[in-house]
Design an enzyme around this catalytic site. Sequence first.
Site: not given
Length: 275
Positions: A31, A62, A106, A137-138, A155, A158, A162
């Site tokens: 990104q 948060h 992350e 990769d989560g 978390d 938008d 990814p």
Amino acid sequence: MHLWFTEKQNDNFAISYRVNETLHTETTPFQHLAVLDTVPFGRTLVLDGIVQTSVVDEYVYHEMITHVPLNTHPDPRRVLIVGGGDGGTLREVTKHPSVEKATLVEIDERVIAASKKYLPELACGFDSPKAEVVIGDGIKYVAEHKKTFDLVIVDSTDPIGPAVGLFSLEFYRSIYEALKDEGLFVAQTESPYFNTDLILRIYRDIAGIFPLARTYWACIPTYPGAMWSFTIGSKKHDPAQVAPEKIREHATRYYTPEIHRASFAMPRFLADRFR
């Protein structure tokens, strides 16, 4: 002449910020990343042209994405954060004494690096001895861990680029399998003013998997409409029915026991859509 940054929400609405200075900009493998020093909100993290957080109001987001579900679970020990590369969610999670380990996955390590340099107020979460950071990769990470976590926090950015898969029914099913028997998860679910259909779709997807699904909200000035939603899926405990005396006090600026309860009270325009 002043410098302005404009975030376009749709063809008819945009938000503009006067900018003091562009502190950082790069294109990562995933990104476009920028950190801007804005006049109204100070240092601001921007990904693919969309404001993610600012040092002026980050605490609202948060605190609400963490303390609401953490205070719903009677004894949260293992927490997984998917995304959250700025470190703010990790900072709040590690405030809870019962939490023994908080794993943050992350996909873009450059977000973490930029946050550590320009957003140290948030990135201090990475310094906790409870913190574990995984670059990857989560979605894949969740699928590989069954009955491991008391709480999963999504978390994410938008639902573009990814992050698209983090809003899918298949991912929510995978999260269910990754949770222990009393586990729950929470995701940020966008603006009630601009993304109502998405919120309803996510709520129905989660309600079809988890015994309990609840949507709550908070006021966050830098986000479109200044009203932001979160949705919880829980295997056992109802976040809307937590007794005030059970809510653990922490050093917070927005979240309180009263805010916890009030956040589940839906404005009529939104409540009517849930019926």
